[in-house]
Design a protein around this motif. Structure first.
Motif, PDB file in Angstrom:
ATOM      1  N   UNK A 658     -44.829 -35.957 -30.607  1.00 30.00           N
ATOM      2  CA  UNK A 658     -45.553 -36.159 -29.531  1.00 30.00           C
ATOM      3  C   UNK A 658     -46.317 -37.275 -29.237  1.00 30.00           C
ATOM      4  N   UNK A 660     -49.324 -37.473 -30.290  1.00 33.68           N
ATOM      5  CA  UNK A 660     -50.880 -37.046 -30.085  1.00 33.68           C
ATOM      6  C   UNK A 660     -51.760 -37.657 -31.344  1.00 33.68           C
ATOM      7  N   UNK A 698     -59.609 -41.986 -24.505  1.00 33.80           N
ATOM      8  CA  UNK A 698     -59.248 -40.923 -23.424  1.00 33.80           C
ATOM      9  C   UNK A 698     -59.704 -41.585 -21.960  1.00 33.80           C
ATOM     10  N   UNK A 702     -58.913 -45.813 -13.554  1.00 34.61           N
ATOM     11  CA  UNK A 702     -57.584 -46.105 -13.092  1.00 34.61           C
ATOM     12  C   UNK A 702     -57.671 -46.816 -11.860  1.00 34.61           C
ATOM     13  N   UNK A 710     -58.331 -44.239  -8.941  1.00 34.78           N
ATOM     14  CA  UNK A 710     -57.363 -43.122  -8.495  1.00 34.78           C
ATOM     15  C   UNK A 710     -58.193 -41.749  -9.609  1.00 34.78           C
ATOM     16  N   UNK A 718     -61.094 -38.943 -18.258  1.00 35.36           N
ATOM     17  CA  UNK A 718     -60.868 -38.067 -19.265  1.00 35.36           C
ATOM     18  C   UNK A 718     -62.179 -38.003 -20.437  1.00 35.36           C
ATOM     19  N   UNK A 778     -53.446 -44.011 -25.329  1.00 30.09           N
ATOM     20  CA  UNK A 778     -52.984 -42.388 -24.894  1.00 30.09           C
ATOM     21  C   UNK A 778     -51.904 -42.421 -25.756  1.00 30.09           C
ATOM     22  N   UNK A 780     -49.266 -41.182 -24.447  1.00 27.85           N
ATOM     23  CA  UNK A 780     -48.072 -41.757 -23.479  1.00 27.85           C
ATOM     24  C   UNK A 780     -47.962 -43.146 -24.044  1.00 27.85           C
ATOM     25  N   UNK A 783     -46.552 -43.432 -27.608  1.00 23.60           N
ATOM     26  CA  UNK A 783     -45.048 -43.219 -27.589  1.00 23.60           C
ATOM     27  C   UNK A 783     -44.228 -44.340 -26.882  1.00 23.60           C
TER      28      UNK A 783
ATOM     29  N   UNK B 185     -48.675 -29.349 -23.707  1.00 29.93           N
ATOM     30  CA  UNK B 185     -49.570 -30.419 -24.338  1.00 29.93           C
ATOM     31  C   UNK B 185     -50.219 -31.011 -22.974  1.00 29.93           C
ATOM     32  N   UNK B 187     -53.899 -33.826 -22.139  1.00 25.47           N
ATOM     33  CA  UNK B 187     -54.759 -34.723 -22.656  1.00 25.47           C
ATOM     34  C   UNK B 187     -55.868 -34.255 -23.506  1.00 25.47           C
ATOM     35  N   UNK B 259     -51.659 -41.181 -13.887  1.00 26.31           N
ATOM     36  CA  UNK B 259     -52.284 -41.972 -14.556  1.00 26.31           C
ATOM     37  C   UNK B 259     -52.458 -41.541 -16.019  1.00 26.31           C
ATOM     38  N   UNK B 260     -52.010 -40.526 -16.324  1.00 25.73           N
ATOM     39  CA  UNK B 260     -52.057 -39.948 -17.443  1.00 25.73           C
ATOM     40  C   UNK B 260     -50.813 -40.223 -18.647  1.00 25.73           C
ATOM     41  N   UNK B 261     -49.862 -40.182 -18.093  1.00 27.03           N
ATOM     42  CA  UNK B 261     -48.311 -40.249 -18.848  1.00 27.03           C
ATOM     43  C   UNK B 261     -47.305 -40.922 -17.943  1.00 27.03           C
ATOM     44  N   UNK B 262     -46.327 -41.579 -18.549  1.00 24.77           N
ATOM     45  CA  UNK B 262     -45.276 -42.153 -17.817  1.00 24.77           C
ATOM     46  C   UNK B 262     -44.275 -40.926 -17.904  1.00 24.77           C
ATOM     47  N   UNK B 264     -41.080 -41.076 -18.599  1.00 24.71           N
ATOM     48  CA  UNK B 264     -40.470 -41.109 -19.744  1.00 24.71           C
ATOM     49  C   UNK B 264     -41.233 -40.259 -20.788  1.00 24.71           C
ATOM     50  N   UNK B 265     -42.452 -40.200 -20.938  1.00 27.82           N
ATOM     51  CA  UNK B 265     -43.182 -39.668 -21.741  1.00 27.82           C
ATOM     52  C   UNK B 265     -43.174 -38.140 -21.585  1.00 27.82           C
ATOM     53  N   UNK B 268     -39.904 -36.855 -22.368  1.00 23.00           N
ATOM     54  CA  UNK B 268     -39.832 -36.587 -24.011  1.00 23.00           C
ATOM     55  C   UNK B 268     -40.301 -35.608 -24.410  1.00 23.00           C
ATOM     56  N   UNK B 269     -41.853 -35.111 -23.633  1.00 22.47           N
ATOM     57  CA  UNK B 269     -42.542 -33.844 -24.202  1.00 22.47           C
ATOM     58  C   UNK B 269     -41.772 -32.883 -23.755  1.00 22.47           C
TER      59      UNK B 269
END
Lengths: 799, 293
Positions: A658, A660, A698, A702, A710, A718, A778, A780, A783, B185, B187, B259-262, B264-265, B268-269
């Motif tokens: 993941x 993480x 975190x 944005x 945003x 975060x 992050x 993401x 990854x 999952x 953040x 804004x926290x994840x694409x 694709x991600x 994937x999750x």
């Protein structure tokens, strides 16, 4: 002998009150005051064509509305540029209320005053503004390209270009046996104190005095600004700092528009007015920090020793430059950390963007500088196949080289000369604390379980305790109680505790008898403020000096009274006594009585000081070179900054599936000189590390391409919860006293946050095996990086 | 951050509350307030009136029988989570509730409120759909049952009418041949999940898998349930069948970037969690069968 308190982990006297909710913050004062709400720009870049406020005054409960047209005299001029610099050739500041152009979402356009904040916000919603929307400049690359401009008269969006050089970095790099180049990026974050900005003002029409309570890091700065902008004499303005719910830098900026508008409205309306910033406003109209692009060229030898270092960086200063170039200057100088590249060149451009202003946030440019340097150290180690700590050790300034002169100018306009430190000793402590040499075994064990772990290290030096000065005032009352005042402000650091420890020791009085007041211009009209980890160094020193003066006077009066000499006296637990003959004694309160020759007795004790009781009738009751009362006052003004230092290590685990990122261990070795109170210092480190975790893993600002933020709420910005910060932070201290001040102090306030981006990048890189060049990171993004590097591996080296 | 003006009523009977709602098409129901109050404060919502149902009696029940768990409109997440019978009869409800925000929010927020807020990033809507539950909706016109499958129609949009109050939710009991699991999952601890998966696996007495269904949050506009049984047609679970299940799931999902994840991600999750959660649900199914034996 009274137990020495300096160095003891004394419980903070502030906590009981604050944790019970009994703090008195600006919003708790004067519940009947009128409330202000501000109309803020919805656009990142626009010209204001017209503002229509007609519908506002129809709202029941509205008292006044102000736009730029209503501002007169100095109020109608741009806000001050607080720290000018010769290279800041294109400095710009905003107006208290926008005149004809707005340059970021959140810029103040109009202010409504009403019976409460609800009504004020209803009224703000009714203001109509016609905008000519302009294309915004968002992001450092766009600012640097200069195709679009933030300010029409600032070509290339460049507020400043500054260069410093020692030796010949480029020639040294060219001649070095090994060379590397790095391109690095750090994103924005922000201070985010629990209490936002807050200002309350009352104009007393009878005495023609302005009283301002404001949540600031500089009461004297706000006082000067209010007097100057409102055309008042300084003597007519009092600024009082009540409890402040955190600052972290954002509240050293002053005057904020509301810090002027609220007093202005209070005077115009003859009624108290307050402005209490909400969280969304804090995101879009207070300050941010940290955004930089960096390019590093470095030349080094086979041991990883730096031969030449050349750094260029591009600093995003947001829409205006009220705080000058302090942040990028600090980056450019503190980048050097504990190392000594013989040849160093640094060039930076400070660039405008249509975003919130960038001013110091705890760490103030240092996190970015440390990130650039420590990424470079790791890159050198990787290139040479050496242990990362060896490369660092090869470059350390050695203990016998202090004071060490880098040959550069620091943020205070004074030479960058380190005062003290023992970096090799710090490194050894850190390696022992985190079991550095045992890590390969831990890595192998984890790998056998299908887990990925990595360890990171980052070192920093922090210029602290910058001048110009602070003062201390110590007053012994006839009760024996000691009242202390210093002008700089407190926003939760534990100044009352730490300063009382100093005074209790210096004066020989019980800790409980010492009361400390900070940030009140009625008590301390001359002061600078609380920033740059300077409070303990500056006010701590000044208060110690003032207490010593007080002690001298105590001993002089006591010696007269006891018919002995000061040298034979000691002060124990608030009583002056003859050394070795404790029966011969006089209480401190009695000395306070005797210090003030009286005509009138106001109580039993004071009879001792009346005119028919004491004094030599042939001499003046107050000697020529003396003053009545038992007080000591002094100022401390250092020749230059002190330099604290430290090293952090973190062990992280990155989830192979993941991505993480989990913190397994966090270790800190910290040297802030002599510790007044280790509990407070460790608390500072804990808080700093928590903020550092936020900045590294975190938080980000944005902004989208339209300049809209945003994530302007705690739902999407975060900030780490307690569940995201390390459960335990392992700390070891080294104390190399500063020779620059009477107590051997260096600052501690910002230390915990400074190496965070660097140390996490180092650890994640170690876990993953590919370079980390952009922070924060992050899951993401990690990854995506994994996919990118897998793809590169599959394509082979020549793809 | 102050709400626009609204009128406020605190009825003490359900009929009174329903009448207030019927009288004002712009009124909103206030129960736990954990989503509504922030929306009001940020002026993202400006209803003319709030009908606070907290003083309406007999809405805070958590009732359990062999058919399932009935949760009243005023039952707080924390109360449902703490109910041992609810946990026994339908363990997926408490598994998911543990991941709803933080304790302070669970102390005030209501499970039914979360269901009708219809957020595709929330845990409970997808659990209700996966389990084939329903809600009871009351209005001045009477009472009706809305099946979970018919409840969600768009982002933050349900088929509950503005004049209706969801008085109760029904989560069917876990069948004897089934096992469940939930994972997500986020953040930060307690945040809205980047992706979350709930699963129900059923098997016959011999342990051969008969049905696998999974529910997804935060990877689609709606709480989405995918039947993955086809990937386990052989009746067994292994790496290959889990991979096939994940492929099947992803074909039905539409993860979006934020804004926290694409995207694709997130996809994937969804893949990782599908495999993880289905395996756990299968383990649970096996444990329950063997526990019964």
């Amino acid at each position: 002998m009274t137990t020495k308190l300096f160095g003891q982990a004394v419980q903070r006297v502030e906590d009981d009150r604050l944790l019970r909710g009994q703090g008195q913050y600006t919003d708790d004062l004067m519940p009947g005051a009128l409330h202000a709400a501000v109309l803020r720009s919805p656009h990142a870049h626009a010209r204001i064509l017209a503002i229509d406020v007609d519908a506002v005054l129809d709202v029941e409960g509205v008292v006044a509305v102000y736009t730029h047209e209503d501002l007169v005299g100095a109020m109608a001029e741009p806000l001050p540029l607080l720290i000018p610099h010769p290279t800041l050739t294109h400095g710009r500041t905003q107006y208290a209320l926008a005149r004809d152009e707005i340059n970021y979402v959140g810029e103040a356009i109009a202010m409504v005053v009403a019976v409460d904040r609800y009504v004020a916000e209803d009224a703000v919603d009714r203001i109509r503004v016609d905008y000519d929307v302009l294309p915004p400049v968002v992001g450092i690359e766009n600012a640097r390209d200069g195709d679009l401009l933030v300010h029409d008269d600032v070509p290339g969006n460049r507020a400043a270009r500054m260069e410093q050089q020692v030796g010949d970095a480029e020639a040294a790099i060219a001649a070095a046996p090994h060379r590397l180049s790095l391109d690095l990026q750090v994103e924005r974050s922000a201070c985010m104190p629990m209490e936002g900005r807050a200002t309350l003002a009352r104009w007393d029409t009878d005495s023609r005095r302005m009283q301002v309570w404001t949540s600031t890091q500089t009461s004297t700065g706000v006082r000067a600004a209010v007097a100057s902008k409102l055309g008042l004499d300084l003597g007519q303005v009092d600024v009082i700092t009540p409890d402040v719910g955190g600052g972290f830098g954002v509240k050293i900026v002053h005057p904020w528009p509301e810090e002027l508008l609220v007093p202005m409205a209070a005077r115009a309306l003859g009624r108290p007015v307050k402005f209490i910033e909400d969280r969304r406003e804090h995101f879009i109209s207070s300050a941010h920090e940290r955004g930089q692009l960096q390019h590093v060229d470095v030349g080094f030898d086979d041991d990883g020793r730096l031969l030449g270092l050349s750094v260029q960086f591009w600093h995003d200063n947001g829409a205006y430059t009220p705080y000058g170039l302090i942040v990028p200057i600090i980056t450019s100088t503190q980048l050097l950390g504990p190392y000594k590249p013989d040849n160093y060149k640094v060039v930076f451009d400070s660039l405008y963007t249509n975003t919130v202003i960038v001013t110091p946030y705890r760490g103030a440019g240092r996190p970015q500088g440390v990130y650039a340097m420590e990424r470079t150290m790791d890159a050198i180690a990787a290139y040479l196949g050496k242990d990362r700590t060896e490369v660092r050790a090869a470059n350390f300034i050695q203990p016998d080289e202090f004071p060490y002169d880098h040959g550069l100018l620091f943020q205070d306009g004074r030479p960058l000369i380190y005062d003290s430190g023992d970096y090799p000793a710090s490194l050894e402590k850190l390696k022992a604390l985190v079991d550095w040499d045992d890590f390969e075994r831990i890595r192998d064990e984890a790998r056998a379980e299908g887990r990925k772990v990595g360890i990171g290290i980052a070192c920093y030096v922090e210029g602290t305790g910058v001048g110009p000065y602070e003062g201390g005032h110590v007053h012994v009352e006839t009760s024996g109680k000691v009242k202390v005042s210093t002008g700089l402000t407190s926003q939760g650091q534990g100044h009352q505790t730490a300063f009382a420890q100093i005074v209790a020791d210096e004066l020989g009085v019980p800790f409980e008898d010492v009361e400390v007041v900070t940030g009140d211009t009625r008590r301390s009209p001359y002061s600078v403020g609380t920033f740059a980890s300077r409070a303990a160094v500056m006010s701590g020193s000044a208060i110690a000096l003032a207490a010593r003066k007080t002690r001298e006077k105590v001993l002089r009066i006591a010696a007269d009274a006891l018919e002995t000499t000061p040298e034979d006296l000691e002060i124990v637990n608030g009583v002056v006594q003859v050394k070795g003959a404790p029966g011969s004694r006089i209480e401190l309160g009695t000395i306070a009585v005797l210090s003030n020759p009286l005509r009138y007795a106001f109580d039993e004790a004071s009879k001792a000081a009346t005119q028919f009781v004491v004094g030599d009738p042939s001499k003046p009751p107050v000697a020529e070179d003396d003053e009545p009362g038992l007080e000591g006052k002094d100022f401390y003004s250092p020749p230059r900054s002190t330099f604290a230092n430290g090293m952090h290590a973190v062990v992280v685990e990155t989830d192979p599936e993941t991505a993480e990122i989990t913190i397994l261990r966090y270790a800190v070795v910290h040297d802030c000189g002599n510790l007044i109170n280790p509990l407070i210092v460790e608390g500072q480190v804990h808080g700093g590390v928590a903020q550092g975790v936020g900045g590294a893993l975190y938080e980000r600002m944005a902004y989208n391409e339209h300049g809209q933020l945003e994530n302007a709420s705690f739902m999407d910005f975060l900030m780490p919860y307690v569940s995201e910060v390390p459960k335990r932070i392992e700390i070891d201290h080294l104390e190399t006293p500063s020779p620059l001040n009477p107590l051997g102090l260096k600052g501690a306030g910002e230390a915990g946050v400074i190496p965070s981006a660097a140390v996490f990048a180092s650890a994640i890189e170690d876990a993953e095996g590919f370079p980390i060049t952009s922070m924060p990171i992050s899951p993401s993004e990690l990854f995506a990086l994994r996919l990118h590097h897998e793809q590169k591996l599959q394509e082979g080296p020549h793809a | 951050m102050k709400p626009a003006p609204f009128s406020y009523s605190r009825p003490t009977t359900l009929d009174e509350a329903l009448a207030s709602l019927a009288a004002d098409p712009d009124a909103k129901v206030l129960a736990g307030g954990q989503s509504l109050v922030p929306l009001l404060s940020m002026r993202l919502a400006a209803p003319s009136a709030l009908v606070d149902i907290n003083a309406v009696p007999d809405l805070d029940h958590v009732r359990t029988d062999e058919k399932g768990v009935r949760v009243g409109a005023l039952a707080r997440h924390a109360a449902v989570l703490a109910d041992p019978e609810a946990r026994r009869v339908q363990p997926l409800v408490s598994l998911a509730l543990q991941r709803v925000a933080h304790p302070t929010i669970r102390n005030r927020g209501t499970t039914v409120g979360s269901l009708v807020h219809a957020d595709a990033s929330a845990e409970m809507p997808v659990v209700l759909v996966l389990l084939g539950g329903s809600i009871t909706a009351a209005s001045v016109a009477g009472t009706r049952t809305i099946e979970a499958a018919d409840l969600y129609v768009g982002p933050l949009e349900s088929t509950l009418r503005h004049d209706e109050i969801a008085t109760e939710a029904f989560f069917p009991a876990l069948p004897g041949d089934a096992g469940v699991a939930f994972d997500e999952i986020a953040r930060r601890h307690g945040d809205y999940a980047l992706c979350g998966v709930a699963a129900v696996v059923r098997a016959d007495e011999a342990g051969s898998i008969t049905s696998v269904r999974a529910g997804y949050l935060s990877v689609s506009d709606l709480p989405t349930v995918v039947d993955l049984s086809e990937a386990f047609a052989a009746g067994t679970l292994d790496d290959a069948s889990l991979d096939a299940a994940a492929d099947l799931a992803l074909a039905s999902l539409d993860p979006a970037a934020d804004i926290h994840a694409t995207a694709d991600y997130r996809a994937h999750l969804a893949r990782v969690l599908t495999k993880r959660v289905v395996r756990q649900a299968h383990d649970d199914c096996t444990a329950r069968r063997e526990g019964d034996a």
